[in-house]
Scaffold this motif. Structure first.
Motif, PDB file in Angstrom:
ATOM      1  N   LYS A 131      14.438  64.017  43.382  1.00  0.00           N
ATOM      2  CA  LYS A 131      14.708  63.346  42.106  1.00  0.00           C
ATOM      3  C   LYS A 131      16.167  62.951  42.008  1.00  0.00           C
ATOM      4  CE  LYS A 131      11.119  65.240  39.234  1.00  0.00           C
ATOM      5  NZ  LYS A 131      10.764  65.164  37.850  1.00  0.00           N
ATOM      6  N   SER A 132      16.380  61.781  41.413  1.00  0.00           N
ATOM      7  CA  SER A 132      17.723  61.366  41.025  1.00  0.00           C
ATOM      8  C   SER A 132      17.692  61.289  39.507  1.00  0.00           C
ATOM      9  CB  SER A 132      18.061  60.005  41.648  1.00  0.00           C
ATOM     10  OG  SER A 132      17.302  58.982  41.042  1.00  0.00           O
ATOM     11  N   LYS A 133      18.779  60.824  38.912  1.00  0.00           N
ATOM     12  CA  LYS A 133      18.806  60.716  37.449  1.00  0.00           C
ATOM     13  C   LYS A 133      17.772  59.713  36.948  1.00  0.00           C
ATOM     14  CE  LYS A 133      23.525  62.197  36.705  1.00  0.00           C
ATOM     15  NZ  LYS A 133      24.854  61.842  36.235  1.00  0.00           N
ATOM     16  N   GLU A 134      17.529  58.661  37.724  1.00  0.00           N
ATOM     17  CA  GLU A 134      16.642  57.595  37.265  1.00  0.00           C
ATOM     18  C   GLU A 134      15.269  57.587  37.916  1.00  0.00           C
ATOM     19  OE1 GLU A 134      18.365  53.682  37.056  1.00  0.00           O
ATOM     20  OE2 GLU A 134      20.370  54.539  36.870  1.00  0.00           O
ATOM     21  N   TYR A 135      15.182  58.095  39.139  1.00  0.00           N
ATOM     22  CA  TYR A 135      13.942  57.941  39.892  1.00  0.00           C
ATOM     23  C   TYR A 135      13.473  59.246  40.518  1.00  0.00           C
ATOM     24  CZ  TYR A 135      14.985  52.967  39.645  1.00  0.00           C
ATOM     25  OH  TYR A 135      15.256  51.711  39.188  1.00  0.00           O
ATOM     26  N   THR A 136      12.168  59.275  40.829  1.00  0.00           N
ATOM     27  CA  THR A 136      11.589  60.282  41.700  1.00  0.00           C
ATOM     28  C   THR A 136      11.287  59.552  43.002  1.00  0.00           C
ATOM     29  OG1 THR A 136      10.612  61.504  39.874  1.00  0.00           O
ATOM     30  CG2 THR A 136       9.640  61.850  42.041  1.00  0.00           C
ATOM     31  N   MET A 137      11.666  60.138  44.121  1.00  0.00           N
ATOM     32  CA  MET A 137      11.439  59.493  45.407  1.00  0.00           C
ATOM     33  C   MET A 137      10.438  60.288  46.228  1.00  0.00           C
ATOM     34  SD  MET A 137      15.393  58.567  45.813  1.00  0.00           S
ATOM     35  CE  MET A 137      15.756  59.881  44.684  1.00  0.00           C
ATOM     36  N   LEU A 138       9.502  59.572  46.851  1.00  0.00           N
ATOM     37  CA  LEU A 138       8.510  60.181  47.726  1.00  0.00           C
ATOM     38  C   LEU A 138       8.727  59.638  49.133  1.00  0.00           C
ATOM     39  CD1 LEU A 138       5.240  59.874  45.596  1.00  0.00           C
ATOM     40  CD2 LEU A 138       6.825  61.781  45.706  1.00  0.00           C
ATOM     41  N   ASN A 139       9.072  60.526  50.049  1.00  0.00           N
ATOM     42  CA  ASN A 139       9.293  60.145  51.443  1.00  0.00           C
ATOM     43  C   ASN A 139       8.363  60.925  52.353  1.00  0.00           C
ATOM     44  OD1 ASN A 139      11.603  58.294  51.289  1.00  0.00           O
ATOM     45  ND2 ASN A 139      12.619  60.063  50.402  1.00  0.00           N
ATOM     46  N   TYR A 140       7.897  60.273  53.379  1.00  0.00           N
ATOM     47  CA  TYR A 140       7.034  60.885  54.386  1.00  0.00           C
ATOM     48  C   TYR A 140       7.929  61.551  55.426  1.00  0.00           C
ATOM     49  CZ  TYR A 140       3.792  60.970  58.382  1.00  0.00           C
ATOM     50  OH  TYR A 140       3.024  61.335  59.463  1.00  0.00           O
ATOM     51  N   GLU A 141       7.876  62.887  55.511  1.00  0.00           N
ATOM     52  CA  GLU A 141       8.768  63.617  56.411  1.00  0.00           C
ATOM     53  C   GLU A 141       8.037  64.729  57.162  1.00  0.00           C
ATOM     54  OE1 GLU A 141      12.369  64.908  54.481  1.00  0.00           O
ATOM     55  OE2 GLU A 141      12.579  63.014  53.412  1.00  0.00           O
ATOM     56  N   PRO A 142       7.144  64.357  58.108  1.00  0.00           N
ATOM     57  CA  PRO A 142       6.484  65.403  58.892  1.00  0.00           C
ATOM     58  C   PRO A 142       7.475  66.040  59.865  1.00  0.00           C
ATOM     59  CG  PRO A 142       5.977  63.255  59.796  1.00  0.00           C
ATOM     60  CD  PRO A 142       6.784  63.014  58.545  1.00  0.00           C
ATOM     61  N   ARG A 143       7.210  67.276  60.288  1.00  0.00           N
ATOM     62  CA  ARG A 143       8.038  67.921  61.313  1.00  0.00           C
ATOM     63  C   ARG A 143       7.709  67.255  62.654  1.00  0.00           C
ATOM     64  NH1 ARG A 143       8.186  71.103  57.203  1.00  0.00           N
ATOM     65  NH2 ARG A 143       9.520  72.897  57.006  1.00  0.00           N
ATOM     66  N   GLU A 144       8.753  66.902  63.398  1.00  0.00           N
ATOM     67  CA  GLU A 144       8.582  66.096  64.611  1.00  0.00           C
ATOM     68  C   GLU A 144       7.616  66.715  65.615  1.00  0.00           C
ATOM     69  OE1 GLU A 144      11.311  64.135  68.104  1.00  0.00           O
ATOM     70  OE2 GLU A 144      12.238  64.568  66.176  1.00  0.00           O
ATOM     71  N   THR A 145       7.809  67.976  65.952  1.00  0.00           N
ATOM     72  CA  THR A 145       6.959  68.619  66.956  1.00  0.00           C
ATOM     73  C   THR A 145       5.741  69.266  66.313  1.00  0.00           C
ATOM     74  OG1 THR A 145       8.893  69.023  68.339  1.00  0.00           O
ATOM     75  CG2 THR A 145       6.920  70.324  68.808  1.00  0.00           C
ATOM     76  N   MET A 146       5.965  70.069  65.301  1.00  0.00           N
ATOM     77  CA  MET A 146       4.887  70.833  64.680  1.00  0.00           C
ATOM     78  C   MET A 146       3.770  69.937  64.135  1.00  0.00           C
ATOM     79  SD  MET A 146       5.139  73.569  61.587  1.00  0.00           S
ATOM     80  CE  MET A 146       5.638  72.313  60.437  1.00  0.00           C
ATOM     81  N   CYS A 147       4.103  68.774  63.616  1.00  0.00           N
ATOM     82  CA  CYS A 147       3.107  67.906  62.982  1.00  0.00           C
ATOM     83  C   CYS A 147       2.504  66.871  63.931  1.00  0.00           C
ATOM     84  CB  CYS A 147       3.712  67.207  61.765  1.00  0.00           C
ATOM     85  SG  CYS A 147       4.106  68.347  60.422  1.00  0.00           S
ATOM     86  N   LYS A 148       2.836  66.926  65.219  1.00  0.00           N
ATOM     87  CA  LYS A 148       2.237  65.970  66.165  1.00  0.00           C
ATOM     88  C   LYS A 148       0.712  66.007  66.141  1.00  0.00           C
ATOM     89  CE  LYS A 148       5.712  64.956  69.602  1.00  0.00           C
ATOM     90  NZ  LYS A 148       6.171  65.098  70.972  1.00  0.00           N
TER      91      LYS A 148
END
Length: 194
Positions: A131-148
């Motif tokens: 979250k920022s003051k104005e927005y909520t941000m949704l980013n896709y961030e899988p773990r590089e190795t674990m989420c393969k």
């Protein structure tokens, strides 16, 4: 970047494909990280009010860490988080007979003893909410190795991240938000076909 109301969503949330493959990753996201699970302010209250319902599902080590550190603690980088056992597994986590990490909170919910499924940060994974003051941000961030394995299974099943996480997205933002995101995804893929 996709904007719906005051939520900014990375394109990868609709483009990437992902389905958790617990038999391969063993729920590693519950023990791999720099802190425990991030908590929303209302989730601290849920832990306080429902701890006695969750407690029977916890391990002896997890209970010890709750006694030692509290039901949650403040981390300078991540804000309020769940405590961990020896800096690894979440204090609310336990391993089943197959070695897969499960959540004591979620198990209490599955058994009908609690309406709260688990922290929204866990339910939304591999989407990270900031979250920022104005927005909520949704980013896709899988773990590089674990989420393969999850990325491979998602591609095999052709299931986009946002569809895999429909329940979590609806839980956090509501049906109308999810419907709008789905419509953006349809238009996005129609545009790519041209």
């Amino acid at each position: 970047m996709i904007a719906i109301d005051k939520v900014l969503i990375s394109d990868e949330v609709i483009e990437a494909q992902f389905v958790c493959d617990l038999h391969k990753c063993k729920g590693g996201c519950c023990e791999d990280g720099d802190a425990g699970a991030p908590l929303m302010p209302e989730e601290k209250k849920m832990l306080d009010e429902n701890f006695n319902v969750i407690k029977p599902y916890m391990t002896r080590e997890g209970l010890y860490e709750i006694e030692r550190q509290g039901k949650y603690l403040y981390d300078r980088e991540f804000g309020w988080v769940t405590p961990t056992v020896n800096g690894k597994i979440c204090a609310y986590g336990y391993r089943d007979k197959q070695g897969i990490i499960k959540c004591a909170i979620e198990q209490a919910c599955n058994d009908g003893k609690l309406e709260w499924k688990k922290p929204i940060s866990c339910h939304l994974y591999p989407i990270k909410l900031t979250k920022s003051k104005e927005y909520t941000m949704l980013n896709y961030e899988p773990r590089e190795t674990m989420c393969k394995p999850a990325c491979a299974l998602g591609k095999k099943l052709k299931l986009p991240v946002y569809k895999f996480l429909k329940d979590a997205i609806v839980r956090k933002f509501g049906d109308d938000f999810y419907d709008a995101l789905h419509q953006v995804a349809i238009e996005h893929f129609d545009e790519q076909k041209k």
